[in-house]
Design a protein around this motif. Structure first.
Motif, PDB file in Angstrom:
ATOM      1  N   VAL A  98      16.913  12.221  10.468  1.00 26.94           N
ATOM      2  CA  VAL A  98      16.400  11.193  11.368  1.00 26.94           C
ATOM      3  C   VAL A  98      14.875  11.182  11.506  1.00 26.94           C
ATOM      4  CG1 VAL A  98      16.484  10.311  13.726  1.00 26.94           C
ATOM      5  CG2 VAL A  98      18.579  11.021  12.593  1.00 26.94           C
ATOM      6  N   PRO A  99      14.205  12.288  11.830  1.00 26.80           N
ATOM      7  CA  PRO A  99      12.772  12.178  12.147  1.00 26.80           C
ATOM      8  C   PRO A  99      11.899  11.723  10.990  1.00 26.80           C
ATOM      9  CG  PRO A  99      13.512  14.460  12.360  1.00 26.80           C
ATOM     10  CD  PRO A  99      14.685  13.641  11.998  1.00 26.80           C
ATOM     11  N   CYS A 100      12.103  12.295   9.810  1.00 22.99           N
ATOM     12  CA  CYS A 100      11.235  11.921   8.692  1.00 22.99           C
ATOM     13  C   CYS A 100      11.495  10.489   8.243  1.00 22.99           C
ATOM     14  CB  CYS A 100      11.401  12.893   7.529  1.00 22.99           C
ATOM     15  SG  CYS A 100      13.058  12.957   6.877  1.00 22.99           S
ATOM     16  N   ASN A 101      12.712  10.018   8.332  1.00 19.52           N
ATOM     17  CA  ASN A 101      13.002   8.653   7.922  1.00 19.52           C
ATOM     18  C   ASN A 101      12.587   7.635   8.982  1.00 19.52           C
ATOM     19  OD1 ASN A 101      14.173   8.902   5.247  1.00 19.52           O
ATOM     20  ND2 ASN A 101      15.692  10.142   6.289  1.00 19.52           N
ATOM     21  N   ALA A 102      12.562   8.026  10.250  1.00 17.64           N
ATOM     22  CA  ALA A 102      12.033   7.136  11.284  1.00 17.64           C
ATOM     23  C   ALA A 102      10.527   6.950  11.085  1.00 17.64           C
ATOM     24  CB  ALA A 102      12.330   7.700  12.668  1.00 17.64           C
ATOM     25  N   VAL A 103       9.828   8.048  10.823  1.00 13.34           N
ATOM     26  CA  VAL A 103       8.394   7.953  10.530  1.00 13.34           C
ATOM     27  C   VAL A 103       8.170   7.153   9.252  1.00 13.34           C
ATOM     28  CG1 VAL A 103       6.362   9.308   9.873  1.00 13.34           C
ATOM     29  CG2 VAL A 103       7.807  10.068  11.751  1.00 13.34           C
ATOM     30  N   GLY A 104       9.006   7.399   8.247  1.00  8.93           N
ATOM     31  CA  GLY A 104       8.894   6.675   6.986  1.00  8.93           C
ATOM     32  C   GLY A 104       9.124   5.185   7.139  1.00  8.93           C
ATOM     33  N   LEU A 105      10.063   4.808   7.980  1.00  7.21           N
ATOM     34  CA  LEU A 105      10.335   3.387   8.199  1.00  7.21           C
ATOM     35  C   LEU A 105       9.146   2.699   8.860  1.00  7.21           C
ATOM     36  CD1 LEU A 105      12.705   1.466   7.695  1.00  7.21           C
ATOM     37  CD2 LEU A 105      13.409   1.866  10.038  1.00  7.21           C
ATOM     38  N   VAL A 106       8.548   3.348   9.832  1.00  2.00           N
ATOM     39  CA  VAL A 106       7.357   2.789  10.488  1.00  2.00           C
ATOM     40  C   VAL A 106       6.201   2.710   9.490  1.00  2.00           C
ATOM     41  CG1 VAL A 106       5.631   3.207  12.282  1.00  2.00           C
ATOM     42  CG2 VAL A 106       8.053   3.522  12.787  1.00  2.00           C
ATOM     43  N   ALA A 107       6.013   3.775   8.711  1.00  2.00           N
ATOM     44  CA  ALA A 107       4.925   3.788   7.723  1.00  2.00           C
ATOM     45  C   ALA A 107       5.131   2.683   6.683  1.00  2.00           C
ATOM     46  CB  ALA A 107       4.847   5.146   7.041  1.00  2.00           C
ATOM     47  N   CYS A 108       6.357   2.499   6.225  1.00  2.00           N
ATOM     48  CA  CYS A 108       6.628   1.445   5.236  1.00  2.00           C
ATOM     49  C   CYS A 108       6.378   0.061   5.818  1.00  2.00           C
ATOM     50  CB  CYS A 108       8.055   1.556   4.721  1.00  2.00           C
ATOM     51  SG  CYS A 108       8.315   2.975   3.656  1.00  2.00           S
ATOM     52  N   CYS A 109       6.705  -0.126   7.090  1.00  2.00           N
ATOM     53  CA  CYS A 109       6.410  -1.409   7.732  1.00  2.00           C
ATOM     54  C   CYS A 109       4.909  -1.661   7.753  1.00  2.00           C
ATOM     55  CB  CYS A 109       6.974  -1.440   9.151  1.00  2.00           C
ATOM     56  SG  CYS A 109       8.754  -1.601   9.224  1.00  2.00           S
ATOM     57  N   VAL A 110       4.133  -0.629   8.073  1.00  2.00           N
ATOM     58  CA  VAL A 110       2.675  -0.770   8.090  1.00  2.00           C
ATOM     59  C   VAL A 110       2.165  -1.072   6.684  1.00  2.00           C
ATOM     60  CG1 VAL A 110       0.508   0.470   8.470  1.00  2.00           C
ATOM     61  CG2 VAL A 110       2.357   0.652  10.135  1.00  2.00           C
ATOM     62  N   TYR A 111       2.673  -0.337   5.676  1.00  2.00           N
ATOM     63  CA  TYR A 111       2.255  -0.575   4.289  1.00  2.00           C
ATOM     64  C   TYR A 111       2.523  -2.023   3.885  1.00  2.00           C
ATOM     65  CZ  TYR A 111       2.542   4.555   3.814  1.00  2.00           C
ATOM     66  OH  TYR A 111       2.412   5.896   3.968  1.00  2.00           O
ATOM     67  N   LEU A 112       3.733  -2.507   4.185  1.00  2.00           N
ATOM     68  CA  LEU A 112       4.103  -3.865   3.781  1.00  2.00           C
ATOM     69  C   LEU A 112       3.289  -4.916   4.531  1.00  2.00           C
ATOM     70  CD1 LEU A 112       7.957  -3.412   3.469  1.00  2.00           C
ATOM     71  CD2 LEU A 112       6.349  -3.876   1.617  1.00  2.00           C
ATOM     72  N   ILE A 113       3.027  -4.685   5.803  1.00  2.00           N
ATOM     73  CA  ILE A 113       2.236  -5.650   6.574  1.00  2.00           C
ATOM     74  C   ILE A 113       0.812  -5.728   6.044  1.00  2.00           C
ATOM     75  CG2 ILE A 113       1.188  -6.032   8.845  1.00  2.00           C
ATOM     76  CD1 ILE A 113       3.870  -5.049  10.044  1.00  2.00           C
ATOM     77  N   VAL A 114       0.208  -4.568   5.758  1.00  2.00           N
ATOM     78  CA  VAL A 114      -1.168  -4.568   5.240  1.00  2.00           C
ATOM     79  C   VAL A 114      -1.228  -5.275   3.896  1.00  2.00           C
ATOM     80  CG1 VAL A 114      -2.974  -3.058   4.327  1.00  2.00           C
ATOM     81  CG2 VAL A 114      -1.929  -2.542   6.520  1.00  2.00           C
ATOM     82  N   CYS A 115      -0.301  -4.932   3.002  1.00  2.00           N
ATOM     83  CA  CYS A 115      -0.317  -5.559   1.671  1.00  2.00           C
ATOM     84  C   CYS A 115       0.011  -7.047   1.745  1.00  2.00           C
ATOM     85  CB  CYS A 115       0.656  -4.831   0.743  1.00  2.00           C
ATOM     86  SG  CYS A 115       0.076  -3.185   0.306  1.00  2.00           S
ATOM     87  N   TRP A 116       0.935  -7.424   2.626  1.00  2.00           N
ATOM     88  CA  TRP A 116       1.271  -8.847   2.769  1.00  2.00           C
ATOM     89  C   TRP A 116       0.089  -9.616   3.327  1.00  2.00           C
ATOM     90  CZ3 TRP A 116       5.302 -11.715   1.245  1.00  2.00           C
ATOM     91  CH2 TRP A 116       5.421 -12.985   1.769  1.00  2.00           C
ATOM     92  N   PHE A 117      -0.654  -9.021   4.270  1.00  2.00           N
ATOM     93  CA  PHE A 117      -1.803  -9.676   4.872  1.00  2.00           C
ATOM     94  C   PHE A 117      -2.848 -10.015   3.815  1.00  2.00           C
ATOM     95  CE2 PHE A 117      -6.042  -9.316   6.805  1.00  2.00           C
ATOM     96  CZ  PHE A 117      -5.965 -10.339   7.722  1.00  2.00           C
ATOM     97  N   TYR A 118      -3.099  -9.091   2.886  1.00  2.00           N
ATOM     98  CA  TYR A 118      -4.113  -9.331   1.869  1.00  2.00           C
ATOM     99  C   TYR A 118      -3.578 -10.120   0.693  1.00  2.00           C
ATOM    100  CZ  TYR A 118      -7.269  -6.297   4.358  1.00  2.00           C
ATOM    101  OH  TYR A 118      -8.092  -5.768   5.314  1.00  2.00           O
ATOM    102  N   ALA A 119      -2.266 -10.205   0.540  1.00  2.00           N
ATOM    103  CA  ALA A 119      -1.695 -10.978  -0.562  1.00  2.00           C
ATOM    104  C   ALA A 119      -1.688 -12.467  -0.259  1.00  2.00           C
ATOM    105  CB  ALA A 119      -0.274 -10.505  -0.867  1.00  2.00           C
ATOM    106  N   VAL A 120      -1.631 -12.803   1.014  1.00  2.00           N
ATOM    107  CA  VAL A 120      -1.546 -14.215   1.406  1.00  2.00           C
ATOM    108  C   VAL A 120      -2.889 -14.829   1.592  1.00  2.00           C
ATOM    109  CG1 VAL A 120      -0.735 -15.783   3.200  1.00  2.00           C
ATOM    110  CG2 VAL A 120       0.676 -13.884   2.495  1.00  2.00           C
TER     111      VAL A 120
END
Length: 120
Positions: A98-120
């Protein structure tokens, strides 16, 4: 090609995570070493999940110019991987997952948001 390299990298990363998390799930058999195995499994899983952070920081600093070096397949598959492991860890009580994957899910959301922001 870059796509094939990212597929192979994700494949290896997925199976390493499976092996490490399975060690963490069967800690009941390890007796007094259980907490050490859980800590090692969570630490290695966090390193895997946080590994794209440097690329995403480079994308942010370059205002999107370095976006060509980031594979969206890696980020999306990492998001799905963390989400599935988190669901598995919550439905079948597996505390080490649970803990590492909860952190990973939040980190992946941040990664995708940052990349999506600059892709658009």
């Amino acid at each position: 090609s870059l796509w094939l390299q990212s597929v192979v990298s994700n494949f290896i990363q997925f199976y390493l995570r499976c092996a490490i998390m399975s060690l963490g799930m069967f800690t009941g058999m390890l007796g007094r070493f259980a907490s050490h195995v859980e800590l090692a499994a969570n630490t290695v899983a966090l390193v895997f999940v946080l590994s794209p952070a440097l690329q995403v920081i480079a994308v942010h600093r370059s205002k999107g110019d370095a976006l060509v070096s980031v594979s969206p397949f890696n980020l999306i598959s990492m998001y799905a991987n963390c989400a599935m492991w988190l669901i598995y860890g919550l439905l079948y009580p597996v505390p080490p997952a649970v803990p590492c994957n909860a952190v990973g899910l939040v980190a992946c959301c941040v990664y995708l948001i940052v990349c999506w922001f600059y892709a658009v």
